[in-house]
Design a protein around this motif. Sequence first.
Motif, PDB file in Angstrom:
ATOM      1  N   ILE A  45       0.673  -1.128  -0.032  1.00 33.97           N
ATOM      2  CA  ILE A  45      -0.092   0.034  -0.135  1.00 33.97           C
ATOM      3  C   ILE A  45       0.805   1.246   0.015  1.00 33.97           C
ATOM      4  O   ILE A  45       0.515   2.336  -0.695  1.00 33.97           O
ATOM      5  CB  ILE A  45      -0.880   0.141   1.225  1.00 33.97           C
ATOM      6  N   LYS A  46       1.688   1.216   0.745  1.00 34.96           N
ATOM      7  CA  LYS A  46       2.786   2.419   0.952  1.00 34.96           C
ATOM      8  C   LYS A  46       3.773   2.591  -0.431  1.00 34.96           C
ATOM      9  O   LYS A  46       3.768   3.765  -1.087  1.00 34.96           O
ATOM     10  CB  LYS A  46       3.939   2.302   2.023  1.00 34.96           C
ATOM     11  N   ASP A  47       3.976   1.464  -1.293  1.00 28.35           N
ATOM     12  CA  ASP A  47       4.510   1.506  -2.398  1.00 28.35           C
ATOM     13  C   ASP A  47       3.598   2.232  -3.188  1.00 28.35           C
ATOM     14  O   ASP A  47       4.115   3.193  -4.270  1.00 28.35           O
ATOM     15  CB  ASP A  47       4.996   0.297  -2.911  1.00 28.35           C
ATOM     16  N   CYS A  48       2.540   1.783  -3.732  1.00 24.45           N
ATOM     17  CA  CYS A  48       1.409   2.172  -4.442  1.00 24.45           C
ATOM     18  C   CYS A  48       0.905   3.663  -4.348  1.00 24.45           C
ATOM     19  O   CYS A  48       0.675   4.335  -5.134  1.00 24.45           O
ATOM     20  CB  CYS A  48       0.054   1.287  -4.311  1.00 24.45           C
ATOM     21  N   LEU A  49       1.196   4.106  -3.063  1.00 26.09           N
ATOM     22  CA  LEU A  49       0.531   5.575  -2.690  1.00 26.09           C
ATOM     23  C   LEU A  49       1.871   6.427  -2.973  1.00 26.09           C
ATOM     24  O   LEU A  49       1.509   7.626  -3.292  1.00 26.09           O
ATOM     25  CB  LEU A  49       0.144   5.505  -1.331  1.00 26.09           C
ATOM     26  N   TRP A  50       3.132   5.994  -2.782  1.00 29.81           N
ATOM     27  CA  TRP A  50       4.369   6.892  -2.468  1.00 29.81           C
ATOM     28  C   TRP A  50       5.377   6.825  -3.755  1.00 29.81           C
ATOM     29  O   TRP A  50       5.968   7.786  -3.629  1.00 29.81           O
ATOM     30  CB  TRP A  50       4.430   7.050  -1.073  1.00 29.81           C
ATOM     31  N   HIS A  51       5.413   5.379  -3.990  1.00 28.97           N
ATOM     32  CA  HIS A  51       6.752   5.104  -4.704  1.00 28.97           C
ATOM     33  C   HIS A  51       6.630   5.847  -6.242  1.00 28.97           C
ATOM     34  O   HIS A  51       5.581   5.759  -6.838  1.00 28.97           O
ATOM     35  CB  HIS A  51       6.847   3.567  -4.969  1.00 28.97           C
ATOM     36  N   PRO A  52       7.682   6.432  -6.542  1.00 28.11           N
ATOM     37  CA  PRO A  52       7.676   7.323  -8.065  1.00 28.11           C
ATOM     38  C   PRO A  52       7.519   6.159  -9.156  1.00 28.11           C
ATOM     39  O   PRO A  52       7.029   6.643 -10.138  1.00 28.11           O
ATOM     40  CB  PRO A  52       8.804   8.239  -8.186  1.00 28.11           C
ATOM     41  N   HIS A  53       8.121   4.939  -9.012  1.00 26.82           N
ATOM     42  CA  HIS A  53       8.371   4.402 -10.011  1.00 26.82           C
ATOM     43  C   HIS A  53       8.148   2.700  -9.784  1.00 26.82           C
ATOM     44  O   HIS A  53       8.698   2.300  -8.818  1.00 26.82           O
ATOM     45  CB  HIS A  53       9.586   4.170 -10.714  1.00 26.82           C
ATOM     46  N   LEU A  54       6.888   2.012 -10.301  1.00 21.54           N
ATOM     47  CA  LEU A  54       6.749   0.735  -9.982  1.00 21.54           C
ATOM     48  C   LEU A  54       6.792  -0.152 -11.171  1.00 21.54           C
ATOM     49  O   LEU A  54       6.182   0.387 -12.288  1.00 21.54           O
ATOM     50  CB  LEU A  54       5.273   0.758  -9.337  1.00 21.54           C
ATOM     51  N   PRO A  55       7.159  -1.283 -11.310  1.00 21.85           N
ATOM     52  CA  PRO A  55       7.486  -2.135 -12.400  1.00 21.85           C
ATOM     53  C   PRO A  55       5.990  -2.710 -12.914  1.00 21.85           C
ATOM     54  O   PRO A  55       4.939  -2.521 -11.842  1.00 21.85           O
ATOM     55  CB  PRO A  55       8.316  -3.393 -12.014  1.00 21.85           C
ATOM     56  N   ASP A  56       5.843  -2.840 -13.897  1.00 24.30           N
ATOM     57  CA  ASP A  56       4.513  -3.383 -14.637  1.00 24.30           C
ATOM     58  C   ASP A  56       3.958  -4.709 -13.868  1.00 24.30           C
ATOM     59  O   ASP A  56       2.561  -4.535 -13.610  1.00 24.30           O
ATOM     60  CB  ASP A  56       4.797  -3.521 -16.078  1.00 24.30           C
ATOM     61  N   ALA A  57       4.920  -5.347 -13.580  1.00 28.30           N
ATOM     62  CA  ALA A  57       4.262  -6.648 -12.779  1.00 28.30           C
ATOM     63  C   ALA A  57       3.992  -6.607 -11.446  1.00 28.30           C
ATOM     64  O   ALA A  57       3.690  -7.505 -10.659  1.00 28.30           O
ATOM     65  CB  ALA A  57       5.185  -7.942 -13.300  1.00 28.30           C
ATOM     66  N   TYR A  58       4.291  -5.373 -10.962  1.00 31.55           N
ATOM     67  CA  TYR A  58       4.237  -5.426  -9.277  1.00 31.55           C
ATOM     68  C   TYR A  58       2.907  -5.671  -8.681  1.00 31.55           C
ATOM     69  O   TYR A  58       2.888  -6.307  -7.638  1.00 31.55           O
ATOM     70  CB  TYR A  58       4.702  -3.712  -9.109  1.00 31.55           C
ATOM     71  N   PHE A  59       1.943  -5.202  -9.299  1.00 32.95           N
ATOM     72  CA  PHE A  59       0.572  -5.676  -8.695  1.00 32.95           C
ATOM     73  C   PHE A  59       0.272  -7.185  -8.842  1.00 32.95           C
ATOM     74  O   PHE A  59      -0.427  -7.629  -7.829  1.00 32.95           O
ATOM     75  CB  PHE A  59      -0.642  -4.500  -9.388  1.00 32.95           C
ATOM     76  N   LYS A  60       0.392  -7.559  -9.867  1.00 34.86           N
ATOM     77  CA  LYS A  60       0.182  -9.023 -10.198  1.00 34.86           C
ATOM     78  C   LYS A  60       1.085  -9.885  -9.109  1.00 34.86           C
ATOM     79  O   LYS A  60       0.575 -10.847  -8.691  1.00 34.86           O
ATOM     80  CB  LYS A  60       0.513  -9.351 -11.597  1.00 34.86           C
ATOM     81  N   ASN A  61       2.152  -9.319  -8.962  1.00 33.99           N
ATOM     82  CA  ASN A  61       3.144 -10.098  -8.033  1.00 33.99           C
ATOM     83  C   ASN A  61       2.768 -10.162  -6.675  1.00 33.99           C
ATOM     84  O   ASN A  61       2.757 -11.283  -6.017  1.00 33.99           O
ATOM     85  CB  ASN A  61       4.743  -9.564  -8.275  1.00 33.99           C
ATOM     86  N   TYR A  62       1.944  -8.960  -6.231  1.00 33.21           N
ATOM     87  CA  TYR A  62       1.461  -9.089  -4.938  1.00 33.21           C
ATOM     88  C   TYR A  62       0.225 -10.180  -4.864  1.00 33.21           C
ATOM     89  O   TYR A  62       0.133 -10.920  -3.986  1.00 33.21           O
ATOM     90  CB  TYR A  62       1.023  -7.486  -4.687  1.00 33.21           C
ATOM     91  N   TYR A  63      -0.525 -10.006  -5.721  1.00 32.66           N
ATOM     92  CA  TYR A  63      -1.769 -10.992  -5.840  1.00 32.66           C
ATOM     93  C   TYR A  63      -1.110 -12.314  -5.709  1.00 32.66           C
ATOM     94  O   TYR A  63      -1.938 -13.199  -4.856  1.00 32.66           O
ATOM     95  CB  TYR A  63      -2.673 -10.832  -6.938  1.00 32.66           C
ATOM     96  N   ASN A  64      -0.318 -12.627  -6.711  1.00 35.32           N
ATOM     97  CA  ASN A  64      -0.001 -14.055  -6.725  1.00 35.32           C
ATOM     98  C   ASN A  64       0.631 -14.605  -5.381  1.00 35.32           C
ATOM     99  O   ASN A  64       0.349 -15.654  -5.045  1.00 35.32           O
ATOM    100  CB  ASN A  64       1.176 -14.213  -7.726  1.00 35.32           C
ATOM    101  N   ALA A  65       1.374 -13.696  -4.718  1.00 39.03           N
ATOM    102  CA  ALA A  65       1.800 -13.878  -3.323  1.00 39.03           C
ATOM    103  C   ALA A  65       0.761 -14.028  -2.301  1.00 39.03           C
ATOM    104  O   ALA A  65       1.041 -14.746  -1.259  1.00 39.03           O
ATOM    105  CB  ALA A  65       3.003 -12.881  -2.774  1.00 39.03           C
ATOM    106  N   MET A  66      -0.158 -13.315  -2.277  1.00 35.86           N
ATOM    107  CA  MET A  66      -1.246 -13.189  -1.504  1.00 35.86           C
ATOM    108  C   MET A  66      -2.778 -13.914  -1.716  1.00 35.86           C
ATOM    109  O   MET A  66      -3.410 -13.878  -0.780  1.00 35.86           O
ATOM    110  CB  MET A  66      -1.540 -11.677  -0.954  1.00 35.86           C
TER     111      MET A  66
END
Length: 538
Positions: free
Chosen positions: A341-362
Motif C-alpha cells: 500500500i505504501k509503495d502504491c501510494l508513494w513510490h514514484p516508479h513501480l514495475p509493470d508486474a508489481y500489482f500482479k506479483n502481490y496478488y500471486n503472493a497473497m
Amino acid sequence: MSLSLTLAKKSTLNAINDPKNKVIALSGAWGTGKTHLWKSIAAEVKIDYIDITAFGVISTEDLKSRIIQSHLNGKLRGSGTVAQEFTHFFSGIAKKLTGSDIIKTTLLGLPLITRKKLVLIDDIERKHKNYDTDEFLGFINEFSEKYETKFLLILNSDKIADSATWQQLREKVIDFEITLSTSADEAFKIVCPELSSDYLRYVKETAIKLDISNIRILRKIISTITNLLEGHFDLAPEISRLFIPYTVLMIAAHYRGVGNGITLEYIEKFSPGNSKEFTQQEMEWNKSLAMVDFRRDQFFPLISEHLKSGVSNQDEIAAFLLPHKKNIERNRRATKTSEFIKDCLWHPHLPDAYFKNYYNAMEDHIYEVDPQDITTIFNILKDENEHHLADVILQKWITFANADTNIFKRLSNGDPSAIHPLINQLKLNILKPAEAKPTLLTALDVYNYIDGGPHQNIILASTKDDYAYLISTLKRDTLKDFISTYIRHFQTNSPTSIFISNRMFETYTYLSSTNPRIARMISREFAARKLEQKTRAG
C-alpha cells in the motif's frame, strides 16, 4: 600465566621453539581446548615431535612403550638419521630375542628416538592411579636433562588428584607453564566456525551470556539441539529466540556445564510464581533462568525427555513449532500488504508486474487483509487501471468472508464509509443466519458489533435467570470476556446497553447470595475501574 586461546597459541609456540625451555606445561580446566590448541600450532613447531596420551598408563615402562609405538606408527615427523638407526637397531634385536626380553631391550633404545625431539604427553591427570607421580616426574627429569628431550605436558588442572606432588612438578621440573582460559566466544568458534542457521546464532549468544566455555559441553549442546530440530533448521529468528536460550541452559545443566552449578532437576521443578524463600545458591540459579527468559511451554518437556531417554518426539516438536511458523508467516504477509500500500501510494516508479506479483503472493491468504485495507487496495488498483485485478481481489476476499462463521468480528472495526459497499452488505447476512436460533451469549457477542435485528430481540427478552444460567456455564476466559462486556455496556448510553447493564445488575444482586464467588469477581472488576454498580435510568 592465564591466557585466552589466541594469546595461548602464540605463547605456547614461542615456548616450544625457545631452546631454553625443556619442560613446558599447558594446563587448564576440562574442555577449554588444550588439545585443539596443540593441533592448531603443531605444523609451526620447529622440531620433530611424538605425541601420546597418558590415559590409563600404569608404569614408566608402559609410558616408554607408548612413545616407541607412536614412533613406529609414523607419528614422528620426517625420517631422520636417528630414526633410521633406531629402526635398524630394533630389527636386529628382534631376530635374537623373544618375549619380555625384546621389550626391555627395545626400551633401551628410546633415547635414540627422543633425543632433541619434542614429546607431547596429553591427559596426564588420567594416568592409572597406581602409577606413582614421583616416578613419572623422574622419567621427565631424566630424559629432559640427559637426552635433551623437550616435553610438552597437557593436563586438566581441575582434575589432578595429587595437587601437592603437581606443585612440586611446577617448582622443580617445569620451565614454562601456560594456563589456558578460553572465552565462551573462542570456544564456540572452535566448535562451530560458521553460523549457518539463525538458531545457531541464538545458541552462541546464549552460550556467551551464560559463559559456557567448555568445548565438550558446547558440542553436546549443538548436537542435542540439532537432533531436536531435525527437519526444522530453517527456523525464523523470531521463533528461535523464544526457546533456543532456555534449551541451551537445560542441556548445559544436564551435563553439569554451567559455572554456577545449576542442575536440570532444579530447572524442572522451578516455578516462576513460587513465593518460597530461595537460598543464596538458588538465587544465583534463578539469575541464569532469568537470562534465558525461561518458560514452561510445550517444548520444555520434550527437551527433558530427550536428555533423559535420547528419544526425540518429532511429531510433538513439529506440532509445537507449526503455530509459531504460521504466526510468523502471517506477520510477514501483513508487512507485505502494508509495504504494498505504501509503495502504491508513494513510490514514484513501480514495475509493470508489481500489482500482479502481490496478488500471486497473497492469493491464498487475501482474507487476512482487513476490510479497510482490502478496500484501499481495490481503489488503488482501479486508479492504476488494473480494473480486472481489483475485481478479482475483492471477489476473492468476499468468497472467503462468506465461508467465515465469525465474519462479524472482521467487520467490527473501521469506518463503514471507508469499506467497500459489497463488504458492508455482508453485515445484513449476519443478521439472518441459516442456523438455529442464536443463544443469549451469541446475541450479546454480535450486539457488541452490530445494533438491531433478531439478536437485539433476544437480549430484550432475556431475564436475570437467563443471565444467571449463562454465567454458570462459562469457563475462565469466556467469563472474563463476559464481565468485560458487561462493564462496556455499563459505560455506554444506548438504550439497549442500559437495558443490558440493568439486567446484569439484577443478576449480580441475585448472584451475591447464590454464587458469591462470581459476584466478588464482578465487584473486583468494577472497583478496578472505579465504577459503582447501580440501576441506570433508561
